[in-house]
Design a protein around this motif. Structure first.
Motif, mmCIF file in Angstrom:
data_model
loop_
_atom_site.group_PDB
_atom_site.id
_atom_site.type_symbol
_atom_site.label_atom_id
_atom_site.label_comp_id
_atom_site.label_asym_id
_atom_site.label_seq_id
_atom_site.Cartn_x
_atom_site.Cartn_y
_atom_site.Cartn_z
ATOM 1 N N LEU A 28 4.252 -0.106 -1.678
ATOM 2 C CA LEU A 28 3.868 -1.299 -2.741
ATOM 3 C C LEU A 28 5.277 -2.237 -2.776
ATOM 4 N N MET A 29 6.456 -1.300 -2.627
ATOM 5 C CA MET A 29 7.671 -2.055 -2.697
ATOM 6 C C MET A 29 7.881 -3.061 -1.480
ATOM 7 N N ALA A 30 7.489 -2.734 -0.317
ATOM 8 C CA ALA A 30 7.389 -3.297 0.899
ATOM 9 C C ALA A 30 6.572 -4.501 0.648
ATOM 10 N N ILE A 31 5.435 -4.519 0.092
ATOM 11 C CA ILE A 31 4.489 -5.647 -0.122
ATOM 12 C C ILE A 31 5.365 -6.496 -1.332
ATOM 13 N N GLY A 32 5.739 -6.094 -2.262
ATOM 14 C CA GLY A 32 6.549 -6.883 -3.113
ATOM 15 C C GLY A 32 7.762 -7.691 -2.723
ATOM 16 N N GLY A 33 8.598 -7.010 -1.882
ATOM 17 C CA GLY A 33 9.491 -7.373 -1.460
ATOM 18 C C GLY A 33 9.009 -8.584 -0.157
ATOM 19 N N ARG A 34 8.409 -8.706 0.540
ATOM 20 C CA ARG A 34 7.742 -9.537 1.501
ATOM 21 C C ARG A 34 7.199 -10.713 0.685
ATOM 22 N N GLU A 35 6.447 -10.516 -0.400
ATOM 23 C CA GLU A 35 5.981 -11.476 -1.161
ATOM 24 C C GLU A 35 6.998 -12.588 -1.870
ATOM 25 N N LEU A 36 7.964 -11.631 -2.129
ATOM 26 C CA LEU A 36 9.125 -12.591 -3.051
ATOM 27 C C LEU A 36 10.136 -13.153 -2.007
ATOM 28 N N ALA A 37 10.170 -12.652 -0.570
ATOM 29 C CA ALA A 37 11.265 -13.209 0.128
ATOM 30 C C ALA A 37 11.604 -14.556 0.352
ATOM 31 N N GLY A 38 10.486 -15.253 0.281
ATOM 32 C CA GLY A 38 10.645 -16.770 0.408
ATOM 33 C C GLY A 38 10.744 -17.532 -1.013
ATOM 34 N N HIS A 39 11.003 -16.897 -2.073
ATOM 35 C CA HIS A 39 11.233 -17.529 -3.320
ATOM 36 C C HIS A 39 12.374 -17.362 -3.885
ATOM 37 N N LEU A 40 12.949 -15.898 -3.608
ATOM 38 C CA LEU A 40 14.145 -15.453 -4.197
ATOM 39 C C LEU A 40 15.193 -14.982 -3.014
ATOM 40 N N THR A 41 16.325 -14.857 -3.309
ATOM 41 C CA THR A 41 17.490 -14.286 -2.352
ATOM 42 C C THR A 41 17.287 -12.862 -2.501
ATOM 43 N N THR A 42 17.821 -12.137 -1.550
ATOM 44 C CA THR A 42 17.676 -10.811 -1.524
ATOM 45 C C THR A 42 18.291 -10.152 -2.650
ATOM 46 N N PHE A 73 7.927 9.901 8.037
ATOM 47 C CA PHE A 73 7.505 9.227 9.031
ATOM 48 C C PHE A 73 5.976 8.832 8.677
ATOM 49 N N LEU A 74 5.238 9.259 7.992
ATOM 50 C CA LEU A 74 3.916 8.894 7.520
ATOM 51 C C LEU A 74 3.943 7.598 6.824
ATOM 52 N N ARG A 75 5.006 6.987 6.704
ATOM 53 C CA ARG A 75 5.065 5.623 5.984
ATOM 54 C C ARG A 75 4.765 4.402 7.144
ATOM 55 N N LEU A 76 5.053 5.142 8.585
ATOM 56 C CA LEU A 76 4.847 4.055 9.499
ATOM 57 C C LEU A 76 3.503 3.644 9.675
ATOM 58 N N PRO A 77 2.606 4.516 9.989
ATOM 59 C CA PRO A 77 0.961 4.304 10.209
ATOM 60 C C PRO A 77 0.511 3.578 8.691
ATOM 61 N N LEU A 78 0.979 3.950 7.649
ATOM 62 C CA LEU A 78 0.688 3.330 6.360
ATOM 63 C C LEU A 78 0.865 1.981 6.408
ATOM 64 N N ILE A 79 2.390 1.578 6.669
ATOM 65 C CA ILE A 79 2.666 0.296 6.605
ATOM 66 C C ILE A 79 2.137 -0.646 7.835
ATOM 67 N N ALA A 80 1.827 0.076 9.009
ATOM 68 C CA ALA A 80 1.121 -0.668 9.915
ATOM 69 C C ALA A 80 -0.065 -1.300 9.419
ATOM 70 N N ALA A 81 -0.822 -0.302 8.652
ATOM 71 C CA ALA A 81 -2.137 -0.889 8.297
ATOM 72 C C ALA A 81 -2.002 -1.881 7.034
ATOM 73 N N VAL A 82 -0.927 -1.818 6.333
ATOM 74 C CA VAL A 82 -0.726 -2.703 5.308
ATOM 75 C C VAL A 82 -0.477 -4.250 5.847
ATOM 76 N N GLY A 83 0.560 -4.063 6.985
ATOM 77 C CA GLY A 83 0.847 -5.301 7.609
ATOM 78 C C GLY A 83 -0.221 -5.913 8.543
ATOM 79 N N TYR A 84 -1.307 -5.041 8.883
ATOM 80 C CA TYR A 84 -2.427 -5.750 9.459
ATOM 81 C C TYR A 84 -3.343 -6.352 8.500
ATOM 82 N N ILE A 85 -3.374 -5.599 7.521
ATOM 83 C CA ILE A 85 -4.580 -6.171 6.597
ATOM 84 C C ILE A 85 -4.212 -7.537 5.738
ATOM 85 N N PHE A 86 -2.759 -7.419 5.255
ATOM 86 C CA PHE A 86 -2.163 -8.382 4.437
ATOM 87 C C PHE A 86 -1.601 -9.594 5.034
#
Length: 300
Positions: free
Chosen positions: A38-52, A257-270
């Protein structure tokens, strides 16, 4: 009527052992993995609007509000600690790692960020043995190697060039390794709320000064993501701390390591990021590594 404040936490927390403790630790780590996604999704959504730095500052603000509310209910006596320097060290390394992580999230594919971050167990294995005196059994060493091979299998199509974002993700991995080691040290001495309080209280001013450079107020659509980011940050660290109380750092970390297949699915879907066949092959290797690591911990 509010409940009476509980007594101060003991200086040492006894970590359970055996199969039951390992299973509980695995379940707490699963909560941490979900929160980090969820943090990765939030960070990606905010990256274009705010600085790191602005993203990190607001994350700390909302996280501190949440932790202060919990401490008001359960008692501020939990923030007493005899390891303030370790808390400060953990917070600085984690802040640096989070900067690299959030920066990378905005400039390279999510799968690549998480794959490069998975060099963390390699650094962790060395640090845990040197600092925590944890035993590196042959099974643990093999599980880390096999898991990392799985990461390389998934990352293989994108290994042609190393960008600044990739270097930032690798730097984050080193910072997270130090964070894991200090979390294990603190989890055996202080309650989770204590660790979370000092992390947010120290990181908020660290993020404020650089955030003021080119300051931008969040837009209306940004606020829900910032709240979600602050909440997920707290739940990720709380569940990680609970896991560290039950299992050793070199057992808990490879489960990431389980985060990798999980985030791969998130990246593909969203975000329409391609999901390669190699993700399935690498994920299978990762699951095998995790299985043998947990099995070894339960036997010991």
């Amino acid at each position: 009527m509010s409940e009476a404040a509980p007594k101060a936490a003991p200086t040492t927390v006894t970590a359970p052992s055996g199969h039951a403790a390992t299973l509980k630790g695995a379940l707490w780590m699963l909560g941490s993995l979900t929160s980090l996604a969820l943090m990765a999704i939030g960070g990606r959504e905010l990256a274009g609007h705010l600085t790191t730095f602005q993203i990190m500052f607001w994350r700390s603000v909302f996280s501190l509000i949440i932790i202060a509310s919990l401490l008001s209910h359960f008692g501020w006596g939990q923030v007493r600690t005899s390891a303030l320097r370790v808390h400060a060290t953990r917070s600085v390394f984690h802040f640096s790692a989070q900067f690299g992580w959030f920066y990378a999230i905005g400039v390279i594919p999510l799968v690549e960020v998480f794959a490069l971050e998975f060099t963390t167990p390699i650094w962790l294995a060395v640090l845990a043995a040197l600092i925590l005196k944890e035993r590196l059994t042959p099974v643990r060493i093999v599980s880390v190697v096999v898991g990392f091979v799985g990461v390389l299998v998934i990352l293989r199509p994108g290994m042609s060039a190393i960008s600044i974002g990739s270097l930032a993700a690798l730097g984050a991995a080193v910072g997270y390794a130090v964070t894991h080691v200090t979390t294990r040290f603190l989890a055996l001495r202080d309650p989770p709320l204590c660790i979370l309080f000092y992390m947010t209280a120290i990181q908020m001013p660290l993020g404020l000064a650089p955030a003021l450079v080119g300051w931008r107020w969040p837009g209306l659509a940004d606020w829900p993501w910032l709240v979600a980011l602050g909440t997920a940050s707290m739940t990720a660290h709380y569940t990680l701390t609970r896991a560290m109380q039950l299992v050793e750092a070199t057992v808990a970390a490879p489960m990431n390591f389980l985060r990798l297949p999980l985030i791969a699915a998130v990246g593909y879907i969203f975000y329409g990021e391609n999901l390669e066949l190699w993700v399935g092959v690498g994920a299978a290797l990762i699951c095998v590594a995790i299985f043998f690591n947990i099995r070894d911990a339960g036997r010991r």
